[in-house]
Design an enzyme around this catalytic site. Structure first.
Site, PDB file in Angstrom:
ATOM      1  NE  ARG A 156      -2.997  -5.795  -4.983  1.00  0.00           N
ATOM      2  CZ  ARG A 156      -2.457  -6.882  -4.417  1.00  0.00           C
ATOM      3  NH1 ARG A 156      -2.635  -8.066  -4.973  1.00  0.00           N
ATOM      4  NH2 ARG A 156      -1.755  -6.779  -3.310  1.00  0.00           N
ATOM      5  CG  HIS A 186       2.305  -3.983  -1.951  1.00  0.00           C
ATOM      6  ND1 HIS A 186       1.132  -3.555  -1.366  1.00  0.00           N
ATOM      7  CD2 HIS A 186       2.225  -5.351  -1.984  1.00  0.00           C
ATOM      8  CE1 HIS A 186       0.385  -4.620  -1.079  1.00  0.00           C
ATOM      9  NE2 HIS A 186       1.023  -5.713  -1.431  1.00  0.00           N
TER      10      HIS A 186
END
Ligand code: CP
Ligand code: NVA
Length: 302
Positions: free
Chosen positions: A103, A130
């Site tokens: 991330r 995402h």
């Protein structure tokens, strides 16, 4: 399936069915004996340059349940935080790990890691995408609705967020009809909206009513994504008419269900009464991160 999951563009419609079938079976079998442990003896690096609750915990628990070991790293505390290059980092990490989950801010950093490492790289959120969340969201709709080709999802709020981008791709690939309602300032990416990649569709309107008309599901994301805090005041002002409140909810089908990737900013993009209403399935959705990511890792990590 491709080596990596950098965005939903790494998948086709069939890959998504494969992921969903395995997610459902892992969900059903969880806690019962004799579960598959494809990560036995393997270590997976999970790197964070941004905050996380769900992703951090669901990946670590998922890796453990698949028999593997999670090496959780704060990107800023690694040498990447002091400027070690992405290719050098990739060449080092592939000598220790069986996969990298990351991330971070820039999509190009995740792409750079994937291009330079022989092991799979899984995007756990960037400024642009995402995918693990969007696949989970569609899986959750599949559990509730069955036939995705009949599902109509309204997405309201920031049409240019990483979630909007990923949900457009995942909807197109899986057959969902997605309509985004957002102001002009936060309109969805045209290049993604125009992609012809599967049986579903994604379109845009500035009218909440139009997007909510006939909606089986309504989805919203935060108005201020991580990394965009400087724009807070302006975003809150412009996005305010797109709040998911009881009036908005009433514009959808009578049994419309509410989705949110979380964390929710109660009182901003979504009100307490909607979050806490029987229409809200946000915690089922959050749980599904675990099952879907276990499926993704089982399929990608050889
Ligand atoms: N939805 C999601 O990715 O949550 P976290 O930021 O808590 O990981
Ligand atoms: N758009 C949000 C998603 C959080 C899971 C963000 O990037 O902060």
């Amino acid at each position: 399936m491709n080596k990596d999951l950098l965005s939903c563009l790494d998948l086709n419609t069939e890959d998504i069915s494969t992921i969903f079938d395995l997610s459902a079976s892992l969900k059903k079998g969880r806690g019962k004996g004799n579960q598959p442990r494809p990560l036995e003896g393997k270590s997976v690096g999970v790197i964070f340059a941004k905050s996380s609750t769900r992703t951090r915990v669901s990946f670590e628990v998922g890796i453990t349940e698949l028999g593997g070991h999670a090496v959780i790293l704060d990107q800023g505390m690694t040498q990447m935080g002091r400027g070690e290059s992405i290719p050098d980092t990739a060449h080092v990490l592939e000598r220790y790990l069986s996969a990298i989950v990351i991330r971070t801010f820039k999509q190009s950093d995740v792409e750079g890691l994937a291009a330079n490492a022989k092991i799979p790289v899984i995007n756990a959120l960037t400024d642009d995408f995402h995918p693990c969340q969007a696949l989970t969201d569609i899986f959750t709709m599949y559990e509730y609705a069955g036939d995705l080709s009949k599902v109509k999802m309204a997405y309201i709020g920031d049409g240019a967020s990483n979630m909007a981008n990923s949900l457009m791709l995942a909807s197109k690939l899986s057959g969902v009809t997605m309509t985004i309602a957002s102001p002009e300032e936060y309109a969805p990416r045209k290049d993604i909206m125009d992609m012809n990649i599967g049986p579903g569709s994604a379109s845009w309107t500035t009218s909440l009513k139009e997007a909510m008309d006939g909606a089986d599901f309504v989805y919203t994301d935060v108005w201020v994504s991580m990394g965009f805090e400087k724009e807070s005041a302006e975003r809150m002002r412009i996005l305010k008419p797109y709040q998911l409140n009881m009036d908005t909810l009433k514009m959808g089908k009578k049994d419309v269900k509410v989705l949110h990737c979380l964390p929710a900013h109660r009182g901003d993009e979504i009100t307490d009464d909607v979050m806490d209403s029987p229409a809200s399935i946000v915690f089922d959705q959050a749980e599904n991160r675990l099952h879907v990511q276990k499926a993704i890792m089982s399929l990608l990590i050889k």
